[in-house]
Every structure is written in C-alpha cells, then in structure tokens.
Design a protein around this motif. Structure first.
Motif, PDB file in Angstrom:
ATOM      1  N   ASN A  25      42.838  32.149  48.770  1.00  0.00           N
ATOM      2  CA  ASN A  25      42.013  31.720  47.636  1.00  0.00           C
ATOM      3  C   ASN A  25      42.866  31.076  46.551  1.00  0.00           C
ATOM      4  OD1 ASN A  25      41.108  34.192  49.035  1.00  0.00           O
ATOM      5  ND2 ASN A  25      39.250  33.928  47.831  1.00  0.00           N
ATOM      6  N   GLU A  26      42.387  29.956  46.008  1.00  0.00           N
ATOM      7  CA  GLU A  26      43.112  29.307  44.911  1.00  0.00           C
ATOM      8  C   GLU A  26      43.089  30.148  43.643  1.00  0.00           C
ATOM      9  OE1 GLU A  26      41.209  25.519  44.644  1.00  0.00           O
ATOM     10  OE2 GLU A  26      42.676  24.567  45.989  1.00  0.00           O
ATOM     11  N   ASP A  27      42.008  30.970  43.476  1.00  0.00           N
ATOM     12  CA  ASP A  27      41.895  31.794  42.269  1.00  0.00           C
ATOM     13  C   ASP A  27      42.472  33.193  42.470  1.00  0.00           C
ATOM     14  OD1 ASP A  27      40.040  32.700  44.060  1.00  0.00           O
ATOM     15  OD2 ASP A  27      38.358  32.778  42.654  1.00  0.00           O
ATOM     16  N   LEU A  28      43.337  33.373  43.467  1.00  0.00           N
ATOM     17  CA  LEU A  28      43.942  34.680  43.737  1.00  0.00           C
ATOM     18  C   LEU A  28      44.918  35.052  42.625  1.00  0.00           C
ATOM     19  CD1 LEU A  28      44.444  37.072  45.688  1.00  0.00           C
ATOM     20  CD2 LEU A  28      46.183  35.666  46.807  1.00  0.00           C
ATOM     21  N   VAL A  29      44.770  36.281  42.096  1.00  0.00           N
ATOM     22  CA  VAL A  29      45.641  36.782  41.027  1.00  0.00           C
ATOM     23  C   VAL A  29      46.310  38.061  41.519  1.00  0.00           C
ATOM     24  CG1 VAL A  29      45.760  37.627  38.652  1.00  0.00           C
ATOM     25  CG2 VAL A  29      44.136  35.808  39.251  1.00  0.00           C
ATOM     26  N   ILE A  30      47.628  38.138  41.375  1.00  0.00           N
ATOM     27  CA  ILE A  30      48.381  39.325  41.760  1.00  0.00           C
ATOM     28  C   ILE A  30      48.707  40.111  40.493  1.00  0.00           C
ATOM     29  CG2 ILE A  30      50.342  40.228  43.025  1.00  0.00           C
ATOM     30  CD1 ILE A  30      48.446  38.487  44.679  1.00  0.00           C
ATOM     31  N   GLY A  31      48.180  41.338  40.392  1.00  0.00           N
ATOM     32  CA  GLY A  31      48.405  42.163  39.207  1.00  0.00           C
ATOM     33  C   GLY A  31      47.257  42.028  38.223  1.00  0.00           C
ATOM     34  N   PRO A  83      43.195  36.565  33.758  1.00  0.00           N
ATOM     35  CA  PRO A  83      42.583  36.137  32.491  1.00  0.00           C
ATOM     36  C   PRO A  83      41.136  36.616  32.407  1.00  0.00           C
ATOM     37  CG  PRO A  83      42.714  34.304  34.046  1.00  0.00           C
ATOM     38  CD  PRO A  83      43.439  35.455  34.672  1.00  0.00           C
ATOM     39  N   GLY A  84      40.746  37.109  31.229  1.00  0.00           N
ATOM     40  CA  GLY A  84      39.378  37.562  31.031  1.00  0.00           C
ATOM     41  C   GLY A  84      39.002  38.744  31.880  1.00  0.00           C
ATOM     42  N   GLY A 122      35.284  36.662  38.191  1.00  0.00           N
ATOM     43  CA  GLY A 122      35.115  35.438  38.957  1.00  0.00           C
ATOM     44  C   GLY A 122      36.291  35.080  39.838  1.00  0.00           C
ATOM     45  N   SER A 123      37.371  35.845  39.798  1.00  0.00           N
ATOM     46  CA  SER A 123      38.538  35.572  40.640  1.00  0.00           C
ATOM     47  C   SER A 123      38.841  36.791  41.511  1.00  0.00           C
ATOM     48  CB  SER A 123      39.751  35.208  39.774  1.00  0.00           C
ATOM     49  OG  SER A 123      40.051  36.268  38.884  1.00  0.00           O
ATOM     50  N   SER A 141      36.877  42.606  49.214  1.00  0.00           N
ATOM     51  CA  SER A 141      37.752  42.044  48.180  1.00  0.00           C
ATOM     52  C   SER A 141      37.526  40.558  47.947  1.00  0.00           C
ATOM     53  CB  SER A 141      39.220  42.271  48.569  1.00  0.00           C
ATOM     54  OG  SER A 141      39.542  41.495  49.718  1.00  0.00           O
ATOM     55  N   ASN A 142      36.801  39.873  48.865  1.00  0.00           N
ATOM     56  CA  ASN A 142      36.570  38.419  48.818  1.00  0.00           C
ATOM     57  C   ASN A 142      37.836  37.603  49.052  1.00  0.00           C
ATOM     58  OD1 ASN A 142      33.762  38.601  48.280  1.00  0.00           O
ATOM     59  ND2 ASN A 142      34.205  39.002  46.118  1.00  0.00           N
ATOM     60  N   LEU A 143      38.881  38.219  49.586  1.00  0.00           N
ATOM     61  CA  LEU A 143      40.066  37.458  49.992  1.00  0.00           C
ATOM     62  C   LEU A 143      39.695  36.595  51.203  1.00  0.00           C
ATOM     63  CD1 LEU A 143      43.194  37.115  49.500  1.00  0.00           C
ATOM     64  CD2 LEU A 143      43.476  38.734  51.380  1.00  0.00           C
ATOM     65  N   GLN A 144      39.974  35.311  51.128  1.00  0.00           N
ATOM     66  CA  GLN A 144      39.570  34.381  52.175  1.00  0.00           C
ATOM     67  C   GLN A 144      40.769  33.567  52.654  1.00  0.00           C
ATOM     68  OE1 GLN A 144      36.286  34.142  53.295  1.00  0.00           O
ATOM     69  NE2 GLN A 144      35.734  35.801  51.884  1.00  0.00           N
TER      70      GLN A 144
END
Length: 507
Positions: free
Chosen positions: A290-296, A301-302, A306-307, A472-475
């Motif tokens: 996913n491009e919007d994947l955040v680690i930690g 943000p926010g 949505g990510s 988790s929606n990890l794709q």
C-alpha cells in the motif's frame, strides 16, 4: 568444543553453540518415523527408541508436572503442577488424580534427566533431547528449520512423505546436524551436498482448513525443490517442463479478547507474507505494498485515519529496502523453498470479523440457560470457514441440551454436549458475512447453582478461517520481474487468509 565444520555454509547458527543428544520425528499415533542419536547417554533405556515412547506418553497424557528435584546441568526449572512422590522403582507417582491439564509445554525435563524440546507441524512431532544448558529458543528454531527443509525437499510434510523419503531425510540430517551441533540449515545451501532424489507423494488434504477450492493450495506448491521421482518411478525435474509460478500468501492471525457485553478488551494481529517460488533462472522480483502504509503509530498523521498503520515490521534477509521508505517497494531474489518475506504486527482498535454476545440466566436452582449470539461483521461477499465455538461448563454438569437459530446460507451446523470434557462444541461449516447465529444451551446441574459454579462457565473460544480477506487492509499492489525479460511470462498466485489464533469472550 571446537567443530571445524561449523564454518561451512551461510545458514549456520554461528553465535550460539548448542548441542543435542537425540533427534526424532513422531507420527500422531506416537510411532517413531525418524530417529537419530548424536550423543550416547547412560540414562537412556536399552532400546534406542525407548526414550521417544516415554516422551510421547508424557505429552499425550500431560498431567501438568515435569520431573521434580532433578539436579543436572540444564539449569531449567521444571514446572510444578502438583505434589509428587518417588516410589521405590523410581517411577513418578502423582498424589492427586492424573487428570489432563492441557497441552504439554514445548520444553520440559523427563525422569532420565534430559531436557526434551518439541514442535508440532502438520500433526507430526519434531523433537530432540539434550543434557546441556542450551538456549530453548535456538533449539525450537532449529526444529522449525528442520521441518521446513523436510517440506521443501519432499514437497509436502506428511507421515507418508517422510516414510518414503527417509533415505533423503537422513542424508539431510547428516548435513544439517553434526555430532549434535547445527550446521547448514538453509534449503539452497544444502543442494550441493544432497544426492538422493525425493519420491513425490500426493499431499494430504487438511480437513481443518478452508472449504473454498479457490483458496486451497495449488498442487504446484507441493513440488520439491530438486529433481524428483513420482510413485511410478518416472523422473521429473524441478526446472524443466513446468510453469514459471510464484505463490504469495498474506496470512493474518487474530488475538482478540471480548468482555461479556461484546466490547473488545484487547486485540492484536500477527501477520506475514509467505512465498514459494518456482521461477526459472531465479530472477529478481519487485513487490509493492500500500502507498499509504505507515510503520509506527506515532508516525501516522491524524491518528492514521484512512491509512494502513502497522506497529512494527521485519523483513527477510534477501530483501533490498532501498525503495521502501518512499515508494513502499521491496526488491528481492527469492531463495529456494518456502520462506517468509516479512512479518508485521498491529495492535489496538480494528474491525473484528466476528462479535460474540453471551448471556446467562438461572431458570431454576439446578438449571442454567445460556445464550450465545455471534454476529459476522465482515462484508457479505466473505464468509468464515470451518467455524468452531467451545463453551466450557461447570464440573457438576449432569447434562445439556442445545438448540440453534441459523441464518440462511450457513450450511451444515451442529451443537453437542461433550460430557467427558464438560463443554459444548458448536461447529459451522460456513458462516456468511453480515449474518447472525445463535446457540441456546439448557444446562442441568447435580447441585444448586452458586457463584463459584457460575465462575466455571466459559470463557468462550472461537476458531475460524476467512479466505480472501484480511483485517489490516495490507495489500499487494503488484508483483513483477525486476528486469524486463522478453517472452518470460510468470504466473502469480496471491491469496489472503485470516485465521483465529486466540479469539476469546469472557462470560
């Protein structure tokens, strides 16, 4: 002791010097399929496999106690579950009833003074014993590596496959463990040392997994990594006359704890991306997440709305992370056999696929009525497969009757009282998304209900598997060959599977 052979190969446990005395593989019935002794021990019985028979009886009828008062060099403290006395024959005699107290731990001490460690894979028991103070985690990892290598070279891990390939497997053991010390433990590094060919057997269908044939393992997943011989004696090659295929599994295991009113108290996801490659020439691959994947979570943000936010992630040593930070791309050359590309973990709030709502009512002094409502909160186009729900009842239960209220499309379902274990077992072959299922249990007791008896009810535990769905929606956005190779058309098979690891509701 210094062993010069530990310098050979990359997959060597270099930093930790461990030594095992015996290695063995047992069938679900306790038959010894593979047994190898690396160090002689005076305490082992006259028959070389007598220790495996005693070990299997111990884990099969685990009483919650290990051999007490054994002063040896293991440094391991045996667990204490009840008081024992030692008879004149040196046999251990429990003072209380030898009632089964759950599964045996992965490591315990036996009366022969050895520490026994084991893991279970596909119903088979991979175990070993040691007289030294070894690192339990390292030995468990060694046993897991051996099971993985056996599967890679046999194609499938089953009792029949091991029996038909015992010559190959003993050859692998000779290369993997030398005089009790681990040596080469990676599939690709063992290829140059192994000369026997595997005999391919048909994989055993796992009745405890999915019912949807689209998500069942393809037959190609069970091919060995080297040239093989089929049951009729015809030789096949691992690299010729086969499709260029790669299999990717996104597996997630859920750990969820509900309160008695259906609220989530604790929830975690343990996930991994598992791969097996049959690509000719072993080309480098590129996999995008996913491009919007955040680690930690602190980096989201926010609050991460949505990510896809993961708490932490770790990668296989073959992965190049040069493009991961800005493009979420992984570059790697897949090693031989099955391997885990990455592991990830997610804690906190997420949408649970099932919610459990229990209720208890005393209708008479010796009668309790229990209702369990389960709601599937996943989309309608998904379903839970091979769902089972266990409801423990008080020890003074005389009997229980069950009734079910099922939604359309559920398929075969059944609820029964297991008098031996004092529990109700509710099974559903298929649990459609967006539906509700209810079980009502009328419990008859031998004595009037008290607060102590009520505390013996539950907790409810649930097991399930959801094909082509992840929480988790990890794709995986795409999986490509890193370099442009004209005429090279690989087949990519990607599936998502969500399983319950510990799905529990308090009563």
């Amino acid at each position: 002791e210094h062993n010069p052979r530990t310098r050979r190969g990359i997959g060597v446990f270099r930093a930790v010097c461990i030594m095992i005395s015996n290695f063995f593989v047992l069938s679900p019935r306790g038959d010894t399929i593979i047994a190898k002794q690396y160090r002689a021990n005076a305490n082992v019985g006259a028959h070389e496999r007598s220790h495996t028979e005693a070990f299997f009886r111990k884990i099969r009828f685990w009483d919650g106690v290990a051999a007490p008062g054994i002063a040896d060099s293991t440094g391991l403290t045996p667990s204490v579950g009840s008081t024992l006395t030692v008879a004149a024959t040196d046999s251990l005699v429990p003072e209380e009833s030898t009632e089964r107290k759950g599964d045996a731990p992965p490591i315990f001490i036996m009366p022969d003074g050895l520490s026994y460690l084991h893991v279970k894979r596909n119903g088979l028991i991979f175990g070993c014993s040691t007289a030294r103070n070894v690192s339990p985690c390292t030995v468990i990892e060694l046993l897991s590596r051996i099971a993985k290598v056996f599967k890679d070279y046999c194609g499938t891990l089953s009792e029949e496959a091991i029996r038909k390939n015992f010559i190959l497997l003993y050859e692998l053991l000779d290369e993997m463990i030398d005089y009790g010390y681990p040596q080469v433990t990676q599939t690709e590094n063992l290829k140059s040392f192994v000369y026997n060919e595997p005999i391919v057997v048909s994989p055993v269908a796992n009745s405890g997994t999915m019912v949807n044939p689209k998500t069942a393992s393809a037959s190609a997943v069970h091919k060995p990594v080297i040239a093989s011989v089929n049951a009729s004696g015809k030789k096949s090659s691992a690299s010729t006359n086969q499709k260029n295929e790669i299999f990717v599994d996104i597996l997630e295991r859920l750990n969820v704890l509900f309160s008695n009113n259906g609220y989530v108290l604790n929830s975690t996801i343990d996930g991994c991306i598992q791969m097996k490659s049959y690509l000719a020439g072993n080309p480098a691959l590129r996999l995008a997440l996913n491009e919007d994947l955040v680690i930690g979570r602190q980096n989201a943000p926010g609050g991460g709305y949505g990510s896809v936010v993961l708490d932490d992630i770790n990668f296989h040593e073959c992965v190049n992370l040069s493009e991961f930070e800005y493009a979420r791309n992984l570059q790697f050359t897949p090693p031989d056999g099955e391997f885990v590309l990455l592991n990830y973990r997610l804690t906190g709030e997420f949408s649970t696929p099932f919610r459990i709502f229990p209720s208890i009512e005393e209708s008479a002094p010796k009668t309790i009525e229990i209702s369990v409502l389960i709601r599937a909160e996943m989309p309608n186009n998904h379903f839970g497969a091979n769902v089972s729900v266990e409801l423990p009842l008080p020890r003074c239960t005389a009997g229980a009757s069950c009734s079910l209220v099922s939604s359309p499309g559920t398929g075969a379902c059944n609820a029964e009282f297991v008098s031996q274990d004092k529990k109700v077992l509710w099974t559903l072959k298929k649990f459609p998304g967006g539906s509700e299922q209810t079980m009502r249990v009328k419990v008859t007791l031998n004595q009037p209900c008290t607060s102590q008896i009520r505390r013996e009810i539950g907790p409810i535990s649930m097991n399930f598997e959801i094909p082509m769905y992840n929480v988790s929606n990890l794709q995986v956005r795409y999986l490509r060959i890193a370099e442009n190779m004209p005429g090279y058309t690989p087949y990519r098979w990607v599936r998502y599977v969500t399983q319950s690891s510990s799905y529990v509701c308090r009563m």
